[in-house]
Scaffold this motif. Structure first.
Motif, mmCIF file in Angstrom:
data_model
loop_
_atom_site.group_PDB
_atom_site.id
_atom_site.type_symbol
_atom_site.label_atom_id
_atom_site.label_comp_id
_atom_site.label_asym_id
_atom_site.label_seq_id
_atom_site.Cartn_x
_atom_site.Cartn_y
_atom_site.Cartn_z
ATOM 1 N N UNK A 251 0.828 -1.213 0.000
ATOM 2 C CA UNK A 251 0.000 0.000 0.000
ATOM 3 C C UNK A 251 0.860 1.260 0.000
ATOM 4 N N UNK A 252 2.141 1.088 0.286
ATOM 5 C CA UNK A 252 3.021 2.254 0.372
ATOM 6 C C UNK A 252 3.721 2.545 -0.950
ATOM 7 N N UNK A 253 3.952 3.812 -1.203
ATOM 8 C CA UNK A 253 4.886 4.159 -2.254
ATOM 9 C C UNK A 253 5.502 5.520 -1.949
ATOM 10 N N UNK A 254 6.201 6.105 -2.910
ATOM 11 C CA UNK A 254 6.878 7.380 -2.645
ATOM 12 C C UNK A 254 6.889 8.253 -3.903
ATOM 13 N N UNK A 255 6.934 9.532 -3.669
ATOM 14 C CA UNK A 255 7.010 10.522 -4.744
ATOM 15 C C UNK A 255 7.646 11.723 -4.074
ATOM 16 N N UNK A 256 8.868 11.485 -3.620
ATOM 17 C CA UNK A 256 9.465 12.475 -2.734
ATOM 18 C C UNK A 256 10.804 12.980 -3.238
ATOM 19 N N UNK A 257 11.019 12.828 -4.536
ATOM 20 C CA UNK A 257 12.176 13.459 -5.146
ATOM 21 C C UNK A 257 13.458 12.675 -5.072
ATOM 22 N N UNK A 258 14.517 13.330 -5.493
ATOM 23 C CA UNK A 258 15.782 12.684 -5.810
ATOM 24 C C UNK A 258 16.429 11.980 -4.627
ATOM 25 N N UNK A 259 16.262 12.512 -3.443
ATOM 26 C CA UNK A 259 16.824 11.798 -2.281
ATOM 27 C C UNK A 259 15.746 11.555 -1.230
ATOM 28 N N UNK A 260 14.492 11.776 -1.636
ATOM 29 C CA UNK A 260 13.385 11.446 -0.745
ATOM 30 C C UNK A 260 13.083 12.506 0.301
ATOM 31 N N UNK A 261 13.684 13.700 0.134
ATOM 32 C CA UNK A 261 13.467 14.735 1.148
ATOM 33 C C UNK A 261 12.598 15.863 0.590
ATOM 34 N N UNK B 145 6.749 7.529 4.438
ATOM 35 C CA UNK B 145 7.633 8.606 4.896
ATOM 36 C C UNK B 145 8.930 8.004 5.388
ATOM 37 N N UNK B 146 10.013 8.464 4.824
ATOM 38 C CA UNK B 146 11.310 7.920 5.214
ATOM 39 C C UNK B 146 11.986 7.179 4.068
ATOM 40 N N UNK B 147 11.503 7.394 2.863
ATOM 41 C CA UNK B 147 12.172 6.834 1.680
ATOM 42 C C UNK B 147 13.453 7.596 1.395
ATOM 43 N N UNK C 46 17.019 5.861 8.342
ATOM 44 C CA UNK C 46 17.515 4.681 9.084
ATOM 45 C C UNK C 46 16.456 4.210 10.081
ATOM 46 N N UNK C 47 15.914 5.189 10.780
ATOM 47 C CA UNK C 47 14.903 4.873 11.786
ATOM 48 C C UNK C 47 13.727 4.137 11.146
ATOM 49 N N UNK C 48 13.290 4.644 9.994
ATOM 50 C CA UNK C 48 12.144 4.010 9.343
ATOM 51 C C UNK C 48 12.471 2.604 8.844
ATOM 52 N N UNK C 49 13.663 2.429 8.321
ATOM 53 C CA UNK C 49 14.089 1.090 7.907
ATOM 54 C C UNK C 49 13.973 0.118 9.087
ATOM 55 N N UNK C 50 14.504 0.553 10.206
ATOM 56 C CA UNK C 50 14.482 -0.310 11.379
ATOM 57 C C UNK C 50 13.046 -0.558 11.836
ATOM 58 N N UNK C 51 12.251 0.500 11.828
ATOM 59 C CA UNK C 51 10.866 0.362 12.278
ATOM 60 C C UNK C 51 10.105 -0.608 11.364
#
Lengths: 495, 495, 495, 495
Positions: free
Chosen positions: B180-190, B212-214, D161-166
């Protein structure tokens, strides 16, 4: 490795005390090599050697020091420096890095462990040879896909086990050859402050030779094939163990793992004689695979070294050797005490109703039925049909087969009915084909007209007495297994 | 995956054309989300959408471009830009990086593939339920360690298969939840140049939510459990397949893989009916394990991403799904056409001579023999001894067993002798114990005096008619399998 | 393997058409061998050969037939029988089983694929040799644990790569030696209806020899080491690729993967030059490991054979070869076009402030400071302290280091401050030690009194001009790398 | 696990003494449940409990007995029977099989071990949260493909890192849920002589519930996902460790593993501060993968059970827990003492010459240059060209770059030349683009006419003061990292 599965000699090889002894040996060897190359006075060497030999290494002191400085080789050196006067310190571990001290001992430890594997392997091979000879004429059905195939001797099956092991052993020998290499080439392997001649001489003293092209450590591509060869060998052992387990399935076991007089098979079911040692060997193979894959994963490392390989090697190498040695010795124990039931092998042959010669029957008919207008496909179908016919149940039995019980009392009734069923006569391919008694079978797509045609042709063919004699010969061990002698000659060199 | 083992629907999901269609969908979804958030005029969106929808994507052009610029997503964009006037270019793929476009489609593809696995899994479960109900009263011996253990119904064994599969399926559902998760948060995810609200809205349109946290990509720890769950499911299938193969061993097969009328078992041996589909499932399991381990190895990557995971995923995910789907469908096919031989199950029970109730016998005797001065250990040994006694061969057979043949003609002679051996009467635990006919056995460490003591106690005990009635009941299916109803209730909810 | 990663020649070797051609070759070879042994008339052989050679094999017909009878080898034979008159049928595939036809072709296919690997491997080795020679005097810092260690030439690092590859190649050659074996020994490998002389002759024609001790198939322990050797080779390639990736990290890259003029590094970030080929090699290594582990898992099989190995081999062998060949060729491509930046290597050396000679410095001081009452431990601490001193930041910089920003505007402020910081002078071990300028460092447990003692001793020692000259020489490439010549001589045979 | 890597609490859980205590607890629990269900007098229970509690279990006696009877559970029972009068024997282990006693304790042991993992995991998560907050405004360049990408805060990287671990932890929780199940359903799991109510009650006492559908043992598909989740967690840890190692590469380390004051980095090179703990974590991950794969391989077993899983579980479960716990605690230790160098992060940003905003620059130009007739492709090339221009070396440096040294003295000469090179001014994207100073670059396929066109357009655009202000803002942390707040809010719930 937990005590339950550990081999004492392997434990000793990889023990702390053996390790530090080898490290000391290595440090002394370097000094000795320096003496040989006139880089050091013999007298200094002798002083150091005498002092060290007269003070045994304190494992406790060493471990405590390691906790402090987080470097086990340096901690070891500190332990040893305790017994040397200050002026001798500068000669020890001069110009070399930790792994210059550790690599050769590591190779020597692996060599020793491989030697133990070799011993067990030789014992197992000897046992297999004994068995191959003992059961050379004990006939049994071979099995492909779990189904009875052609006849063979049990001895000949043992020969295939022997060859599997021998092939695994040969690969082990090949892989083990790399253990002749080591390194003493400094912090990044470029002899920054070490004379290459010193490496050569020191390794020579230990029966080793330089691996030119090391970094700080010998590249692990050198050792990985050895781990894989050990693991492959355990897989071969698991294969042999599985064959015995398959033969030991209750009902009509052909062989069984030895069972001690006081042994209990099950806490619940006193009748059990479980092949627990053989099953344990499957566990060993799973572990060996895991340990070898750990070691394999150490090939890749960064640049002139990183140390992730160290922890893996501390754990996986000893454990892989424990598992290998245990597997070899357990299988040897099982085979040495194996209970073999030739009567059950014979009964299985009888119950298989001649199919063990279906290939020969087919070729025989191919040869002789072309003249009667039947091609390859026809002949194949004749033998197939005959095989289906001989296993056809009696109508009474068929009735039981097709009843699907709808209560446990009905099950009990069926059980009693089954118990009272008269023993059906065993009909064989050997009989039904010459008798031209093929019948249509629902499971095969062969028409009645074809069946009639086949029976007609068979009737004609088997009129000949000579044909019948030849035919009957097809089903004898002497004929079917006549070529096994070649295997004994080629594999064991016996006639 | 090679055609032989590929599933068409899985192939379609992971095809180039499906991929680029999803990429286009994603680019449009981002624009749609911008419209929703008033970041873009609806009109612009409509223009782009219309132009793209009216020009299908040229796979050929795209691939050629990829060869040039070594970047498949950029090559795709270039292909699409061909149909847009210059002034619309700036709206497309604005502020986002390749994996912003690729990740959601990837998750959607996995979802679709999982849905196909689900379908096959449900079919297989339905087949297993049908079988469990059909064979609820078909009795057979359970086997532990390959040895006959207690009696059970074939239906109850099928229930254990069903539960294994259901457990694997539950783990798959759990793992699949991450899709259910995905990402659209840019080049380094920030979200360097992307509004997090846009991510949320775009994913929402696709039925997804932000992780959140990709980094540049979703961390692969998200997907790895799915791969493992698929592989575990195939291992369960292999377990079921292996059980059938073990039951299908010739001699007295309890069941067999369906065999087509024109099928040929072996080119050499026409009698063969090999469980090739079931064996193929073992191959599938080995492959599934390999593919899952490849995917598992992608968890670790450098910093905000490196791209080694991409090649692995292009190969291993589709292949893992192919292998899983094939395994489910093949097993379903085999089970749906499975040939079951209840008569052979009954015969096996009869031949097992009452040992299927050895546990009950032991407990019964424990309860009643304490009064006669015998402890647990004695009772265990009584039942063990009885089990050894009932299987003791006749002296004639024993003679054959102990002859080690020294030539093939001797083998033939033994074979004939064996064929002529009179059928030995089958003695059961049920009979021998009440009759107090225990005998000393060489394989057990029980002295004659003990055996005498045991027989004496048994004789006394079984004087009672009531005891004998109770005893006989121990050996009936209705008694032994009385609690299977609980399994049907708890697992299938049927009474 | 998906097209993206497939090698055309490997695809051809494992194609359907190549396979059936080899099967036909094998069937003809058996007939030829029969002629040679006077078991068949030359004329019959010629007829069959002529008919077959004049009718090419229809892959379509074959596949359709396989769908019907579920046996690909039998389906192939049926296809071929179409072109033979009935009376010739009986000579074809006589007495032999499917795998008698399939095994030798399988071995030959593996041999061909290995030959392709060999070619690529030789090319890569040639490239590595060229590089080693080209960069023989290009100095750089070696790195252990990712930290700068001793100085080396880039050429010498290339030599370690070369040796890794050569070692992997040697293991591959060893493992490939097993491909000389094959079998033609019938349904269970005991020559039930085949003359062992026929096996020998047929295999001889193909350049092979019998493996005595086969079952229906050659035991897979024969082939597994080959798969492992291929996978190990790809791991070595991944190791080399990783070294380059580490050197290519932006900031001060020492080398970079070639970048095409039209290539785009990233869809979002136009400045990127990503080592995507090198990272792809890590993916290849992960896949190779997976494929090899699949093949390894086929060692264990039941009795005289089961067929689970077949599906694994159809998939994993070609894919393993694709992955290996791609890895070799991609690495060769990268190395052939590698961009090397010797200026950055030099800058790195300068920035490392003499630590590349810390080992030599330590040994030099050990030798000369004992006279001044300092032991090994003291000397170690002197060099360690000096290394900490030379890297000590200026107070201004220290201030920035210790500020933990509490807002982004503060970060910007720090960034500007940092930009304006005056360039600090680079101080080297080479200078600070002779100048006796050691200072207490908070990170080391060395007391001021000790530091004073050290400085005093150093001051005394370095009064000597000769000592200073010797000392300075320690830091020159000519001294530090003097022994690399040995590596060139021993590994490449060049002076 | 060897002492070096073992966790004491994990050792205790899987110790012999803990195991037999749990077995005794289980036997008593069964009796207690019988009392609860009125199947046994409370008094008998109390007698047995009192006797057992007052005589501790002799590990030695037990082990000796196990050697004799080869059955560790039966040996344990024999040990316990020693303290019971004969008449109480019959109540103990009544109707149940070994694994009825062993399974629940096994599940409880795994639960305890998971709880320890949970504790360490929570500690590590707390450390990561602390770090994320502490470094929320510490800016650094993100890296994709090892190349500097966009700017981020170090805190935001810690959040990934935190999210990976979580995520890994969540999967562990899911997998651990299966530990609530166990079985007490007799020799083949069909309650042959056990009342299902007794199973339910006994397990209830232990906080467990029945797994309906067991065989003699709980199917291992229940436990395998737990092993995989543990191993995946260690891979996540290795990922974090690797990120730190990459940041810690000497030259300009951004952070470093803590280094003890007395620690020695290398026996040869006193300057070394090696990240040995972090590298050790890579070793742990390799081992975890191996142990998990061993456990995974136990899913498949024969029929109602075979025992190959037992040996694997005795070794692999404890070792997997040791490795996991160590990994969590070591990483926590490293992070807790991590040395962070914000000054180096800033310097790296400065040296990266504005490329960290290349994506924003590109989007900004896209938006404003369309009006000047430039499309997406042009804009991409402008930024790419600018990025190549800012990194272009000075001619003096270029000369050094292109010299291939042909002797070590030449190398030394180059080194000195390099040392004397004047520090080149750092030019940034931020400056060069508004200044319209693009130049043709040999590495890109962009013609002079295009470059001229680009410069012309840029010149026009940047005439506007407002544009220049907006442009400069693009390069500030406040702008680039403005959306990181969302991550803090969504992941940690902080504003």
């Amino acid at each position: 490795m937990i005590t339950r599965y550990a081999d004492k000699r392997i434990s000793r090889i990889f023990s702390d005390s053996a390790k530090v002894k080898l490290w000391q040996k290595m440090e002394l060897t370097v000094l000795q090599a320096m003496v040989d190359l006139s880089m050091l006075d013999q007298e200094i060497y002798s002083k150091i050697e005498t002092l060290w030999r007269s003070h045994s290494i304190s494992i406790k002191w060493w471990k405590k020091r390691d906790q402090e400085i987080h470097h086990d080789l340096n901690a070891f050196l500190d332990e040893r420096y305790r017994y040397l006067p200050l002026e001798l310190h500068c000669y020890v571990h001069k110009n070399i890095t930790s792994f210059d001290t550790e690599e050769a001992p590591f190779a020597l430890s692996l060599k020793k462990a491989v030697a133990i594997v070799d011993d067990y392997c030789e014992e197992l091979k000897a046992t297999l040879i004994r068995m191959a000879l003992q059961y050379r004429y004990a006939i049994m059905n071979g099995r492909t896909h779990g189904q009875e195939a052609e006849m063979q001797s049990f001895g000949a099956r043992v020969l295939t086990w022997f060859k599997d092991l021998e092939t695994a052993k040969l690969a082990l020998d090949n892989a083990g050859d790399n253990l002749k290499y080591s390194k003493l080439s400094g912090a990044i392997g470029k002899y920054g402050s070490i004379d290459p001649a010193l490496e050569k001489q020191a390794l020579l003293i230990l029966g080793l030779q330089p691996y030119y092209g090391s970094t700080q450590i010998i590249p692990r591509i050198i050792y990985v094939p050895l781990a894989q060869a050990l693991s492959n060998m355990v897989s071969v052992i698991d294969k042999i163990a599985t064959d015995i387990r398959l033969s030991a399935r209750s009902g009509r076991p052909l062989m069984q793992e030895p069972f001690k007089k006081k042994q209990k098979g099950s806490s619940a079911m006193p009748h059990k004689k479980n092949p627990i040692l053989l099953e344990n060997l499957e566990g060993m193979a799973k572990m060996a695979t895991g340990f070898a894959s750990m070691i394999t994963s150490t090939i890749k490392t960064w640049e002139e070294r990183t140390i992730e390989q160290s922890s893996v090697e501390r754990v996986a190498w000893p454990d892989l050797f424990h598992v290998t040695v245990r597997s070899l010795s357990i299988l040897n124990k099982v085979l040495s005490g194996l209970r073999v039931y030739p009567d059950n092998m014979l009964e299985e042959i009888i119950q298989s109703r001649g199919v063990y010669a279906s290939s020969e029957a087919k070729e025989f008919l191919k040869e002789h039925l072309t003249a009667h207008g039947l091609g390859n496909e026809d002949v194949y179908r004749i033998v197939q049909l005959a095989a289906f016919n001989v296993f056809k149940p009696t109508p009474e039995r068929m009735e039981i087969r097709e009843r699907i019980s709808s209560s446990f009392s009905e099950s009990l009734e069926l059980l009693d009915k089954m118990r009272d069923l008269p023993q059906a006569k065993i009909v064989s391919l050997a009989d039904i084909i010459p008798a031209a008694r093929l019948e249509v079978n629902d499971d095969l797509d062969i028409a009645q007209t074809d069946v009639d045609k086949y029976n007609l042709a068979l009737k004609k063919l088997f009129k000949s007495e000579e044909i019948r004699v030849q035919w009957n010969k097809l089903f004898t061990p002497a004929f079917l297994l006549r070529n096994e002698a070649v295997l004994y000659r080629e594999i064991l060199g016996v006639e």
